[in-house]
Scaffold this motif. Structure first.
Motif, PDB file in Angstrom:
ATOM      1  N   PHE A 135       0.477  47.189 105.240  1.00  0.00           N
ATOM      2  CA  PHE A 135      -0.346  48.026 104.604  1.00  0.00           C
ATOM      3  C   PHE A 135      -1.258  48.429 104.567  1.00  0.00           C
ATOM      4  O   PHE A 135      -1.551  49.563 103.175  1.00  0.00           O
ATOM      5  CB  PHE A 135      -0.781  46.339 103.398  1.00  0.00           C
ATOM      6  CG  PHE A 135      -0.194  45.466 103.182  1.00  0.00           C
ATOM      7  CD1 PHE A 135       1.425  45.421 102.206  1.00  0.00           C
ATOM      8  CD2 PHE A 135      -0.007  43.647 103.921  1.00  0.00           C
ATOM      9  CE1 PHE A 135       1.935  44.696 101.880  1.00  0.00           C
ATOM     10  CE2 PHE A 135       0.772  42.790 102.862  1.00  0.00           C
ATOM     11  CZ  PHE A 135       2.172  43.178 102.625  1.00  0.00           C
ATOM     12  N   PHE A 136      -2.058  49.207 105.118  1.00  0.00           N
ATOM     13  CA  PHE A 136      -2.916  49.636 105.146  1.00  0.00           C
ATOM     14  C   PHE A 136      -3.538  50.547 106.612  1.00  0.00           C
ATOM     15  O   PHE A 136      -2.496  50.140 107.777  1.00  0.00           O
ATOM     16  CB  PHE A 136      -4.494  48.930 105.175  1.00  0.00           C
ATOM     17  CG  PHE A 136      -4.526  48.183 104.429  1.00  0.00           C
ATOM     18  CD1 PHE A 136      -4.741  47.999 103.218  1.00  0.00           C
ATOM     19  CD2 PHE A 136      -4.649  46.946 104.685  1.00  0.00           C
ATOM     20  CE1 PHE A 136      -4.896  46.677 102.058  1.00  0.00           C
ATOM     21  CE2 PHE A 136      -4.367  45.593 103.575  1.00  0.00           C
ATOM     22  CZ  PHE A 136      -4.804  45.464 102.605  1.00  0.00           C
ATOM     23  N   GLU A 137      -3.737  51.589 106.211  1.00  0.00           N
ATOM     24  CA  GLU A 137      -4.003  52.456 107.120  1.00  0.00           C
ATOM     25  C   GLU A 137      -4.138  51.950 108.381  1.00  0.00           C
ATOM     26  O   GLU A 137      -5.550  51.396 108.015  1.00  0.00           O
ATOM     27  CB  GLU A 137      -4.425  54.254 107.053  1.00  0.00           C
ATOM     28  CG  GLU A 137      -3.115  55.201 106.403  1.00  0.00           C
ATOM     29  CD  GLU A 137      -4.230  56.160 106.541  1.00  0.00           C
ATOM     30  OE1 GLU A 137      -5.245  56.298 105.996  1.00  0.00           O
ATOM     31  OE2 GLU A 137      -3.172  57.684 104.764  1.00  0.00           O
ATOM     32  N   ASN A 138      -4.337  52.355 109.599  1.00  0.00           N
ATOM     33  CA  ASN A 138      -4.895  51.876 110.759  1.00  0.00           C
ATOM     34  C   ASN A 138      -5.335  53.216 111.987  1.00  0.00           C
ATOM     35  O   ASN A 138      -4.649  52.446 112.781  1.00  0.00           O
ATOM     36  CB  ASN A 138      -5.251  50.633 111.409  1.00  0.00           C
ATOM     37  CG  ASN A 138      -5.553  49.979 112.255  1.00  0.00           C
ATOM     38  OD1 ASN A 138      -7.239  50.473 112.432  1.00  0.00           O
ATOM     39  ND2 ASN A 138      -5.208  49.219 112.555  1.00  0.00           N
ATOM     40  N   GLU A 139      -6.024  54.042 111.718  1.00  0.00           N
ATOM     41  CA  GLU A 139      -6.689  55.164 112.385  1.00  0.00           C
ATOM     42  C   GLU A 139      -7.087  54.991 114.131  1.00  0.00           C
ATOM     43  O   GLU A 139      -8.095  54.438 113.687  1.00  0.00           O
ATOM     44  CB  GLU A 139      -6.568  55.977 111.521  1.00  0.00           C
ATOM     45  CG  GLU A 139      -6.123  56.721 110.671  1.00  0.00           C
ATOM     46  CD  GLU A 139      -6.883  58.120 109.888  1.00  0.00           C
ATOM     47  OE1 GLU A 139      -7.702  57.905 109.993  1.00  0.00           O
ATOM     48  OE2 GLU A 139      -5.888  58.557 108.888  1.00  0.00           O
ATOM     49  N   SER A 140      -6.438  55.909 114.665  1.00  0.00           N
ATOM     50  CA  SER A 140      -7.512  55.983 115.800  1.00  0.00           C
ATOM     51  C   SER A 140      -7.162  57.712 116.137  1.00  0.00           C
ATOM     52  O   SER A 140      -6.634  58.077 115.564  1.00  0.00           O
ATOM     53  CB  SER A 140      -6.619  55.378 117.101  1.00  0.00           C
ATOM     54  OG  SER A 140      -6.423  54.320 117.051  1.00  0.00           O
ATOM     55  N   VAL A 141      -8.782  58.104 116.878  1.00  0.00           N
ATOM     56  CA  VAL A 141      -9.294  59.079 116.441  1.00  0.00           C
ATOM     57  C   VAL A 141      -8.901  60.200 118.094  1.00  0.00           C
ATOM     58  O   VAL A 141      -9.515  59.554 118.968  1.00  0.00           O
ATOM     59  CB  VAL A 141     -10.150  59.674 115.904  1.00  0.00           C
ATOM     60  CG1 VAL A 141     -10.730  60.973 116.193  1.00  0.00           C
ATOM     61  CG2 VAL A 141     -10.407  58.794 114.687  1.00  0.00           C
ATOM     62  N   ALA A 142      -8.282  61.294 118.389  1.00  0.00           N
ATOM     63  CA  ALA A 142      -8.763  61.900 119.397  1.00  0.00           C
ATOM     64  C   ALA A 142      -8.970  63.201 119.330  1.00  0.00           C
ATOM     65  O   ALA A 142      -9.210  63.953 118.492  1.00  0.00           O
ATOM     66  CB  ALA A 142      -7.024  62.405 119.811  1.00  0.00           C
TER      67      ALA A 142
END
Length: 210
Positions: free
Chosen positions: A173-180
């Motif tokens: 249901f939800f965004e779940n971001e990782s960042v580079a």
């Protein structure tokens, strides 16, 4: 906000587990079984957006084959069953920048009904705990924003004696971001770890009561 989301999800998980425990005790004299399961999954994580060496990127992952292995139990009464599971899942994806994978523990809690003969249908929420994610080939990817999230699973199953076959779809249901981020290489992008996959499972009942 991230801490509050985690706290709410963990509270919800504990409540559902408590309800399942009480239900299991109440259904002790009813139909109950437990067993092992495993199989293949075919899908990917979500979009990758940002810039690489100053060039804008907006990329959708290609699906790849992964696998899963775990345990299940099943309580049934008055034609309705509840099926909680605990499953390790390896989800693989392919971007133009390289291959990417996440490793997670899934806790789907499904409700279902028997349809015709051995055929059944089931659906319900699926809680996941992402405990690791790989780098995108040579690009270092940060940890996921939320290691605990909630999605859903729905599908059809066949019961053939002690053997079972399931085909399901899983979404989130939800965004779940990782960042580079790499300032030296002028790189900054986010990768959405939401799973979108088809799941093919084989199960084997180890015991229970009718």
């Amino acid at each position: 906000m991230r801490f509050e989301n985690k706290t709410n999800i963990m509270k919800t998980t504990r409540i559902i587990l408590l309800v399942l425990l009480v239900t299991g005790l109440n259904l002790h004299a009813q139909s109950f079984e437990y067993g092992v399961k495993g199989g293949l999954n075919y899908g990917s994580t979500d979009d990758l957006e940002g810039s690489l060496a100053g060039i804008d990127i907006d990329e959708t992952a290609d699906n790849k084959v992964g696998f899963h292995l775990g345990l299940y139990s099943k309580f049934e009464v008055i034609g309705i069953f509840i099926q909680p599971e605990l499953v390790y899942t390896r989800l693989n994806s392919e971007y133009e920048l390289g291959d990417y994978s996440i490793n997670k523990l899934d806790l789907p809690i499904l409700a279902g009904i028997e349809l015709i003969g051995p055929l059944n249908i089931k659906l319900g929420p699926s809680f996941q705990y992402i405990f690791s994610n790989d780098d995108l080939d040579s690009i270092e990817i940060g940890e996921v924003e939320n290691d605990i999230t909630v999605g859903y699973q729905a599908g059809l199953g066949l019961t053939l004696g002690r053997l079972g076959v399931d085909v399901r779809y899983e979404g989130n249901f939800f965004e779940n971001e990782s960042v580079a981020v790499d300032a030296a290489e002028n790189t900054s992008f986010t990768l959405d770890n939401r799973p979108s996959q088809w799941i093919l499972s084989l199960s084997y009942s180890l015991g229970g009561n009718d």
